[in-house]
Design a protein around this motif. Sequence first.
Motif, PDB file in Angstrom:
ATOM      1  N   UNK A 133      -2.504  91.321  91.281  1.00  0.00           N
ATOM      2  CA  UNK A 133      -2.743  92.478  90.424  1.00  0.00           C
ATOM      3  C   UNK A 133      -4.165  93.002  90.591  1.00  0.00           C
ATOM      4  N   UNK A 186      -3.983  94.975  93.898  1.00  0.00           N
ATOM      5  CA  UNK A 186      -3.138  96.179  93.989  1.00  0.00           C
ATOM      6  C   UNK A 186      -3.587  97.280  93.040  1.00  0.00           C
ATOM      7  N   UNK A 187      -4.219  96.914  91.923  1.00  0.00           N
ATOM      8  CA  UNK A 187      -4.641  97.984  91.014  1.00  0.00           C
ATOM      9  C   UNK A 187      -5.732  98.833  91.657  1.00  0.00           C
ATOM     10  N   UNK A 194      -0.654 103.463  95.497  1.00  0.00           N
ATOM     11  CA  UNK A 194       0.718 102.992  95.740  1.00  0.00           C
ATOM     12  C   UNK A 194       1.395 103.707  96.903  1.00  0.00           C
ATOM     13  N   UNK A 207       7.713  90.834  96.840  1.00  0.00           N
ATOM     14  CA  UNK A 207       7.888  89.543  96.183  1.00  0.00           C
ATOM     15  C   UNK A 207       8.999  88.786  96.902  1.00  0.00           C
ATOM     16  N   UNK A 226       8.713  84.417  79.810  1.00  0.00           N
ATOM     17  CA  UNK A 226       9.593  84.790  80.925  1.00  0.00           C
ATOM     18  C   UNK A 226       9.065  84.304  82.264  1.00  0.00           C
TER      19      UNK A 226
END
Lengths: 490, 490
Positions: free
Chosen positions: B313, B316-317, B321, B328, B428
């Motif tokens: 993260x 990629x931030x 994009x 993944x 999760x």
Amino acid sequence: MFEQYDLTKQVSDEDYKAIFPDLAAHLSRLQREARDLDLPVIITADGWNLSGISTMLHQFVLALDPRLYSYHAASTPTREEADRPFLWRFWLRTPTTGRMAIFDRSWYSRLTAERIHPGDGGAPERSLREITRFERHLTDAGAVIIKLFLHISRDEQAERIERIKQEPAAAVLIDGHETVRLEHYELYLPVFEGMIAATDTPNAPWTVVEAHDRNFTVIKGMSTVVHALERAIEERRSTVVPRYPAPLQPPSNKLLDLPDPSKHALSKKEYHEAINQYGEQITALQYSLYRERLPLIVVYEGWDAAGKGGAIMRLTRRLNPRICQVEPIGPPNEAESRHHYLWRFWRDLPKKGHIAVFDRSWYGRVLVERVEGLSSPSEVERAYNEINEFEEALTDWGALLVKFWLHIDRNEQLHRFIDREEDPEKQWKITPDDWRNRSRWDIYAASVAEMLERTDTKTAPWTVISTNDKRYARVKCLRTVAETVEQALK
Amino acid sequence: MFEQYDLTKQVSDEDYKAIFPDLAAHLSRLQREARDLDLPVIITADGWNLSGISTMLHQFVLALDPRLYSYHAASTPTREEADRPFLWRFWLRTPTTGRMAIFDRSWYSRLTAERIHPGDGGAPERSLREITRFERHLTDAGAVIIKLFLHISRDEQAERIERIKQEPAAAVLIDGHETVRLEHYELYLPVFEGMIAATDTPNAPWTVVEAHDRNFTVIKGMSTVVHALERAIEERRSTVVPRYPAPLQPPSNKLLDLPDPSKHALSKKEYHEAINQYGEQITALQYSLYRERLPLIVVYEGWDAAGKGGAIMRLTRRLNPRICQVEPIGPPNEAESRHHYLWRFWRDLPKKGHIAVFDRSWYGRVLVERVEGLSSPSEVERAYNEINEFEEALTDWGALLVKFWLHIDRNEQLHRFIDREEDPEKQWKITPDDWRNRSRWDIYAASVAEMLERTDTKTAPWTVISTNDKRYARVKCLRTVAETVEQALK
């Protein structure tokens, strides 16, 4: 229309820092819920040049689980794509169940371009119809479509054009950034307004996002997505899809009132002459199709053992394998079954000038899937319409479409099944499934009759052929293809 | 070399009619047997211009079940393809288990073109090495590769050039038919001879087919395929693949002798400054990569809960994009598992100038698959070599490759697992699988050590980072990427 939007709206940095993390966490939770509910989600963002589309989408994707979305940045169609209907590349990128597809500019670019450059041979009215159907096919099958339009004023765009001239590094990625010209604003204004008005449908509504302030743009865009997902998730939870077979009419259709094939029986000699004549004609015609860049699609449907394989072979042996592909259609595999049922047929369309032969086809939706209860009554009902629209999209694109229903009677099928079982070279052709399908002959027959009734359209008519006499049937198939192509080339 | 072939060989029409149907039926049976045995089959046909490649292949496909093969006609690479390593498009077209891929001209065209036009910046020696490795990777995994070369004489080619001038209709499909010139024959002769000599390997041998007589060409070509399939089927039937886990060495590797991370702990302030500094640097560098058309591939491997997600993260931030994709990697889906295990990584390669971030990667082959016994000892053994060759193919192509192993100790992992279970927003992230993997810590640790040992190459070194201190680790990852890119751009 655009004048109703207040472009001065802002969100302060302080407020943004307070709101954004929760909103992002919320979006992330909803994405996982959508996955658990097998919901496919499509987000498109269009808007003015330099309105900050990818800046906004960048904030979206940071909140999302990369295992669950794909990002599709606009680009000019590749050669492969330009050789297919314009929606082909978007069909191929539709998400499977439980996944999300994000389009950084979408199919609407085509519509805009056609309106702006009316001299380039586009057909915006047709594209509009195609787009509406495309979105409806997807949402009818349960997809969520969220469409955002980023709006800025003429003055704001002017300012951004100036700013980009100072900072060329980041500009390399902005599509056509060298050609963004201020005078275009007035040209695009009515085009965008018309586009939004014409495609703001209940199943795929537009949200205009006031995009002067970056913080506001992100918060409004993301809130729109969050609310749409919440609604869709709630709706999905309260929906029960019935899984009983659709009711059927009695098995009759005037197309099936076939002449007695015994009257048409061909001698061996007549057969060979005719097969050679039409075969040679087709060999020659394929190169004309290739030169004229006309795609040809031939669909073979029919009863088990009606002779599809033999008929297909008589055609393909005349065709150059460099331009002809045979698509044998069985049950969808795991990946295919997570898409709209038309997805794999879009995928398998031939290029312009090429030939696709479908050994069974999209009609499985209203035949085997219907009889086996794999498609619900409302899915079957919708399918007739979707199939007619799909075929119209093909013929509008310029494709020649030939559809065969190869017909035998119940006794003839039994003879052929027994023949196959007794011939060691043919045993592999017969399976327990064939016998099981046979036991449901009447239900199949009713489905066939209704299918012929509802999909025999002017642009894509059925050719029903009795194959009790195989020679007659093979010649008839070849002749039909040859005549259709010859007619089209005139 | 070519002079040893007797080009006068013929098969009379009468003999052809007697032999062909049986041969075709035999081929058809073998194709079904190959399907039942899950054998992937690759047939390539190359040869002189106008040697009749597609005429021969056409006869093959008439004998084959279209459900079980794909036909790939040569074409110039599309834009998508030209932006990837040259074998990319062939990797993507390799058949799944039980299927057959037919290449009407193949990867050898590249090699020929590079030899004929040495000034165009090609590297034939490298292409040769890539091709040999490509074929070996496939056959080692059980594929059959059958390579046919259609040979004709200079005089025969001259005659055919004359004939085609009379019959231009069929010529539209012959690749570059307008430019086939007789004087090229002498130019190509040593190139073809060299190519065959250099790539006639035991695992993927060439068969030269004397191609003056059409009947002879078809019969010899098809017989070659039949015999190769027979041999492969027999071999497959007698092979037992062991399914016990590969033996392991003790869990140590000098790369894992990490400095005590507590010495590197960063304060919050130091962390934010560093993250911003390297982040901004990377934002700027991505546009230089884009302009220079350099692809960047960043691989994140590491223990569960080692902080891969957070580190990814932070990278990629900072990236647009439109040029960065996150892949993944989970267990292969059904379609992927029917391909060579490297297939999906080939498929997911970034375009030139783009960035691919792999959240887990091809190293799963020697980690989770090894520990779970999903890959056999010989497959694991081969994988180290295949992975090194794969990565060399990437760096040879021009890609920058950064590989991270994120390391935590066993206690730290336990703390993090418990944290995750207690935080409703993070629950999760933790699954029973994570706990199960944890129970096999020692086996994993040994696999990790061996992996680092055997895949830490000069062109693709590992960067091992202790993530017990998350701030330190995130900064180290960002800095490593920034420095690698900066170094390459110099």
